[in-house]
Motif scaffolding. Sequence first.
Motif, mmCIF file in Angstrom:
data_model
loop_
_atom_site.group_PDB
_atom_site.id
_atom_site.type_symbol
_atom_site.label_atom_id
_atom_site.label_comp_id
_atom_site.label_asym_id
_atom_site.label_seq_id
_atom_site.Cartn_x
_atom_site.Cartn_y
_atom_site.Cartn_z
ATOM 1 N N LEU A 226 10.711 -1.261 -3.181
ATOM 2 C CA LEU A 226 9.566 -1.935 -2.566
ATOM 3 C C LEU A 226 9.986 -3.242 -1.901
ATOM 4 C CD1 LEU A 226 6.941 -1.253 -5.366
ATOM 5 C CD2 LEU A 226 6.887 -0.332 -3.036
ATOM 6 N N ARG A 227 10.929 -3.960 -2.527
ATOM 7 C CA ARG A 227 11.392 -5.214 -1.930
ATOM 8 C C ARG A 227 12.149 -4.980 -0.626
ATOM 9 N NH1 ARG A 227 12.447 -6.876 -7.446
ATOM 10 N NH2 ARG A 227 14.627 -6.235 -7.245
ATOM 11 N N SER A 228 12.689 -3.778 -0.461
ATOM 12 C CA SER A 228 13.491 -3.486 0.728
ATOM 13 C C SER A 228 12.659 -3.004 1.919
ATOM 14 C CB SER A 228 14.535 -2.417 0.403
ATOM 15 O OG SER A 228 13.921 -1.152 0.237
ATOM 16 N N LEU A 229 11.367 -2.749 1.680
ATOM 17 C CA LEU A 229 10.524 -2.257 2.772
ATOM 18 C C LEU A 229 10.342 -3.324 3.853
ATOM 19 C CD1 LEU A 229 7.732 -0.412 0.748
ATOM 20 C CD2 LEU A 229 9.618 0.621 2.014
ATOM 21 N N PRO A 230 10.195 -2.950 5.122
ATOM 22 C CA PRO A 230 9.950 -1.581 5.611
ATOM 23 C C PRO A 230 11.216 -0.818 6.002
ATOM 24 C CG PRO A 230 9.593 -3.125 7.385
ATOM 25 C CD PRO A 230 9.959 -3.955 6.166
ATOM 26 N N ARG A 231 12.391 -1.388 5.740
ATOM 27 C CA ARG A 231 13.622 -0.710 6.169
ATOM 28 C C ARG A 231 14.609 -0.559 5.016
ATOM 29 N NH1 ARG A 231 12.124 -4.208 10.151
ATOM 30 N NH2 ARG A 231 11.687 -3.301 12.208
ATOM 31 N N VAL A 237 17.120 4.447 -1.258
ATOM 32 C CA VAL A 237 16.207 5.583 -1.302
ATOM 33 C C VAL A 237 16.769 6.678 -2.211
ATOM 34 C CG1 VAL A 237 15.141 7.425 0.047
ATOM 35 C CG2 VAL A 237 15.256 5.107 0.973
ATOM 36 N N THR A 238 18.061 6.943 -2.076
ATOM 37 C CA THR A 238 18.693 7.970 -2.909
ATOM 38 C C THR A 238 18.649 7.588 -4.378
ATOM 39 O OG1 THR A 238 20.179 8.628 -1.118
ATOM 40 C CG2 THR A 238 20.839 9.222 -3.350
ATOM 41 N N LEU A 259 1.876 2.378 -6.783
ATOM 42 C CA LEU A 259 0.430 2.271 -6.597
ATOM 43 C C LEU A 259 -0.074 0.858 -6.894
ATOM 44 C CD1 LEU A 259 -0.787 5.681 -8.079
ATOM 45 C CD2 LEU A 259 -0.690 4.994 -5.679
ATOM 46 N N THR A 260 0.500 0.199 -7.903
ATOM 47 C CA THR A 260 0.099 -1.176 -8.214
ATOM 48 C C THR A 260 0.466 -2.111 -7.070
ATOM 49 O OG1 THR A 260 0.362 -0.800 -10.591
ATOM 50 C CG2 THR A 260 0.381 -3.087 -9.836
ATOM 51 N N TRP A 261 1.664 -1.934 -6.510
ATOM 52 C CA TRP A 261 2.118 -2.768 -5.386
ATOM 53 C C TRP A 261 1.191 -2.587 -4.187
ATOM 54 C CZ3 TRP A 261 4.190 -1.676 -0.470
ATOM 55 C CH2 TRP A 261 4.837 -2.742 0.172
ATOM 56 N N LEU A 262 0.836 -1.346 -3.878
ATOM 57 C CA LEU A 262 -0.043 -1.079 -2.739
ATOM 58 C C LEU A 262 -1.452 -1.627 -2.992
ATOM 59 C CD1 LEU A 262 1.010 2.562 -1.801
ATOM 60 C CD2 LEU A 262 1.302 0.513 -0.395
ATOM 61 N N ALA A 263 -1.939 -1.519 -4.231
ATOM 62 C CA ALA A 263 -3.273 -2.030 -4.552
ATOM 63 C C ALA A 263 -3.331 -3.543 -4.372
ATOM 64 C CB ALA A 263 -3.640 -1.648 -5.983
ATOM 65 N N ARG A 264 -2.281 -4.230 -4.775
ATOM 66 C CA ARG A 264 -2.248 -5.691 -4.595
ATOM 67 C C ARG A 264 -2.199 -6.058 -3.121
ATOM 68 N NH1 ARG A 264 2.136 -6.819 -9.435
ATOM 69 N NH2 ARG A 264 0.633 -6.763 -11.167
ATOM 70 N N ARG A 265 -1.428 -5.297 -2.332
ATOM 71 C CA ARG A 265 -1.380 -5.534 -0.895
ATOM 72 C C ARG A 265 -2.758 -5.318 -0.270
ATOM 73 N NH1 ARG A 265 3.587 -4.378 1.777
ATOM 74 N NH2 ARG A 265 2.372 -4.415 3.720
ATOM 75 N N ALA A 266 -3.454 -4.273 -0.747
ATOM 76 C CA ALA A 266 -4.755 -3.938 -0.173
ATOM 77 C C ALA A 266 -5.783 -5.042 -0.412
ATOM 78 C CB ALA A 266 -5.253 -2.620 -0.758
ATOM 79 N N ALA A 302 8.404 9.475 0.658
ATOM 80 C CA ALA A 302 8.123 9.772 2.062
ATOM 81 C C ALA A 302 6.798 9.143 2.497
ATOM 82 C CB ALA A 302 8.098 11.278 2.280
ATOM 83 N N GLY A 303 5.785 9.249 1.626
ATOM 84 C CA GLY A 303 4.492 8.663 1.952
ATOM 85 C C GLY A 303 4.544 7.153 2.013
ATOM 86 N N LEU A 304 5.264 6.550 1.080
ATOM 87 C CA LEU A 304 5.392 5.101 1.067
ATOM 88 C C LEU A 304 6.133 4.601 2.300
ATOM 89 C CD1 LEU A 304 5.112 2.405 -0.492
ATOM 90 C CD2 LEU A 304 7.299 2.940 -1.571
ATOM 91 N N TYR A 305 7.215 5.275 2.653
ATOM 92 C CA TYR A 305 8.026 4.890 3.806
ATOM 93 C C TYR A 305 7.215 5.016 5.087
ATOM 94 C CZ TYR A 305 12.222 4.506 6.726
ATOM 95 O OH TYR A 305 13.154 4.095 7.626
ATOM 96 N N SER A 306 6.451 6.112 5.197
ATOM 97 C CA SER A 306 5.616 6.328 6.368
ATOM 98 C C SER A 306 4.541 5.245 6.484
ATOM 99 C CB SER A 306 4.975 7.709 6.292
ATOM 100 O OG SER A 306 4.094 7.918 7.368
ATOM 101 N N ALA A 307 3.923 4.915 5.334
ATOM 102 C CA ALA A 307 2.884 3.896 5.328
ATOM 103 C C ALA A 307 3.445 2.534 5.706
ATOM 104 C CB ALA A 307 2.231 3.839 3.951
ATOM 105 N N ALA A 308 4.652 2.246 5.218
ATOM 106 C CA ALA A 308 5.276 0.949 5.503
ATOM 107 C C ALA A 308 5.584 0.816 6.996
ATOM 108 C CB ALA A 308 6.544 0.792 4.680
#
Length: 311
Positions: A226-231, A237-238, A259-266, A302-308
């Motif tokens: 998560l800290r490495s997003l969006p790249r 990833v592996t 999910l917790t990270w995304l909820a806090r962002r939201a 894949a979903g997280l990467y796409s969303a980022a």
Amino acid sequence: MSIAWPLYGHDTAEASFLASATTGKLHHGWLIEGPSGIGKATMANRLAAYMLGARGREAAPLDADSSDPVARTCLTGAHPDLRVVHRELNDKGKLRQDISVDQVRELIQFFSLKPAQGGWRVGIIDSLDELNRNGANALLKTLEEPPEHSILFLVNHGTTPILPTIRSRCRVLRVSALGDEDTIRALETATAPAEAASLSKGRPGLGIQLSTPAGLAASHAAKVLLRSLPRPNDGLVTDALQTASADDTAMQAFQEEILTWLARRAEQEPAAAKAWLEVSRLAGEARALKMDPAQTASKLIAGLYSAAKAH
């Protein structure tokens, strides 16, 4: 209740049930609803013991001490008028994927008998999320035509939709994740490992469950990713994929961090709410299709990467 059944943070919900119990107008079906790991099953057991006669101090009737004979009998699973239904082990010694219709039928048969001790018959289903469709349909008959002096507690984590006909026939006790103080108290009472606190996020039962080497490693891998997003680089990833795929506990720990990270962002960025919904949908889809941890981890990443990238 006894020291084995302490409950934190849900006084209002318990008081609501007790208010109904003391009026003599007690509903036959109770849906205890909220996130997993916050004490819903504990509450169901406390309320069941109360209905079967466990009593404590006058000011706190559910706070029975360990010498209460009814509380002790319920705690050991030996009370003849209490049935608790949960997933059973299969022939290989592993938990079955769901609660079977046969288990529900056994509960219905139990309710058809007269109470052994002349009071109530009490059933607990832990949880509705693990009840298959045939089992849910079988349960409806008891909810539609409840036998006299019977009460059913249904634990619902909210991870899968439940039949509207079940919900409409129950009173709902809705409970939430615990605050920091209650979470710490619950973990201390359970003598949980120190690592459980960082994994709980207001859900001490979940923190305890995830405090395995695989769970801790997956939680750490998720945070690094998560800290490495969006790249994120391919190596991260592996590593995240392999670590999260170790077992079901690792997968759950990994998913909870995402999910917790995304909820806090939201909460701070309305645009991030769409990403949370999408990844939640993917998680639910993986659960419904009974994907293995490797498949689920791949889908979530894949979903997280796409969303980022989209954000």
